[in-house]
Design a protein around this motif. Sequence first.
Motif, PDB file in Angstrom:
ATOM      1  N   HIS A 170      80.331 -34.259  58.201  1.00 16.88           N
ATOM      2  CA  HIS A 170      80.792 -33.106  57.681  1.00 16.88           C
ATOM      3  C   HIS A 170      79.829 -32.882  56.350  1.00 16.88           C
ATOM      4  CE1 HIS A 170      84.374 -34.650  59.657  1.00 16.88           C
ATOM      5  NE2 HIS A 170      84.921 -33.535  59.620  1.00 16.88           N
ATOM      6  N   ALA A 171      78.827 -33.406  56.599  1.00 14.49           N
ATOM      7  CA  ALA A 171      78.211 -33.362  55.135  1.00 14.49           C
ATOM      8  C   ALA A 171      76.866 -32.503  55.374  1.00 14.49           C
ATOM      9  CB  ALA A 171      77.590 -34.598  54.608  1.00 14.49           C
ATOM     10  N   VAL A 172      76.718 -31.977  56.826  1.00 15.95           N
ATOM     11  CA  VAL A 172      75.349 -31.607  57.121  1.00 15.95           C
ATOM     12  C   VAL A 172      75.348 -30.179  56.401  1.00 15.95           C
ATOM     13  CG1 VAL A 172      74.122 -30.616  58.772  1.00 15.95           C
ATOM     14  CG2 VAL A 172      75.135 -32.734  59.168  1.00 15.95           C
ATOM     15  N   SER A 173      76.228 -29.374  56.481  1.00 14.93           N
ATOM     16  CA  SER A 173      75.915 -28.017  56.139  1.00 14.93           C
ATOM     17  C   SER A 173      76.039 -28.098  54.657  1.00 14.93           C
ATOM     18  CB  SER A 173      77.155 -26.976  56.489  1.00 14.93           C
ATOM     19  OG  SER A 173      78.413 -27.570  55.933  1.00 14.93           O
ATOM     20  N   ARG A 174      76.775 -28.784  53.988  1.00 11.99           N
ATOM     21  CA  ARG A 174      76.948 -29.157  52.479  1.00 11.99           C
ATOM     22  C   ARG A 174      75.331 -29.467  51.930  1.00 11.99           C
ATOM     23  NH1 ARG A 174      80.987 -29.247  48.936  1.00 11.99           N
ATOM     24  NH2 ARG A 174      82.086 -28.325  50.584  1.00 11.99           N
TER      25      ARG A 174
END
Length: 462
Positions: free
Chosen positions: A121-125
Amino acid sequence: MGKFKPLLRRVQKVSALICLAISFFCGINLTACTSENSSPSGTNYYTPTVSREFLYNYYLLFYHYNDKDKYLGKPEDYVGKLSEEQETALSQKGIPWDYFDLYYMYAQMNDPYTYYLDPAHAVSRIENIYNSDKIFGSGFELDSTLISEKYVIKKVIPSSPADKAGIKVGDEITAIEGIAPTKELIYRRLSTDYEGETITYTIKRDSTTLTIPVVLATFLSPTVELSFKDSIPIIKILEFVQTTSNERGTYGEFMDYLQATQNYKSTVLDLRNNRGGNLNQCVEMTKVLLSKGDTAINIILSDADTINKRQIKNTITAVATDDGFASNRYFVILANGMSASCSETMIAGIVSNKKYPVIGTTTYGKGIGQHIIVTPSYSYVSITDMKTYDKNMVSFHKVGIVPDFVISDNEQALEKAIELAKAKSFIRIAGYGTENTGHFAKAALEPDSMPGFYLLPGEHIQ
């Protein structure tokens, strides 16, 4: 970026400090070791075996979370504590089971700005930590869609494909791929294509006709806009970002517009709906408007003392070392309830020194700051480790900044701002709020904390 002296240089060292802390306290056996007062020293207490990622994050919170003394327990307080319902909810959101304990621990910190995102879930952030939003296209705007059968360019975004190709403000588009755009529908169809494709524009510039090919691409959006009303410049700051269409970020865009309007004696600074961003950017921008010796901000930072194995509080003060570029210009500030965090920091830094007027509605009231960390597992972590204060060590946290003229209608607020900018005489008399803005639960009972259970903030997961 050579101009910047990072305000929070010590914060940037946190990853190395925590890595050292984990190896020093817990060695390679990966079992947590805490004392009864949650200090990682003294007698060891048995806890279930946990992952290196869990320990890394536990010590991040131990050393850096503002309210860790109230909310951070022992590691075992967070291992295997989720109910079946909570585990099901996390699973349905695509959270891997081996990260459940981490989400649960961060949820217990009772601060919606302190949260954890697992690698998936952190990739785009992570990709957007330092950059403004990405835009696809050519990178110019028309004066209007159609003006007397003419398509005239009113804005070219710096570093966009149009800018790189040489298109300039004032150019008139007379043809696209050799076809005259006689109708809006024709113009839009001719101006649309896929990334990497080339659109050739025929441009009329003064008495010269030019053929300019533009390769469509993705580029970073600007975060500052300049407009005029009744001969008064209006500089609108959308957010504070380290890298935008300008390589110096929002600061660079701001400076470009200040230099472009340097002959004006007053300016409207529009911070409405600006929810914050990079602290270094907004502090450096604040200094540009201050005089030598003025204090832009005071920060109380929760920091790591790994020698004595404890959290310490450091006070950091950012002072203008010289007169700022626009220190002699009169500013009127527009703000509203969605002006938060760094935008409030900028407003407080300006008005506590210069007493310029604020127009609009009471600001959000977020006088705390976060440190963003990418963990060794490529998870994304946000931890509230700062409290911000103005030059007088007064905080607007939870109460916001009160305008001198309360006007909720955007157009009316702008009209009043223009009026004051023309007069250049009003001295600010309002201060900070006296009532809780309602964005932090139970603030009246516990003024230094933000109680309230935030198991899985939906906006962060989405």
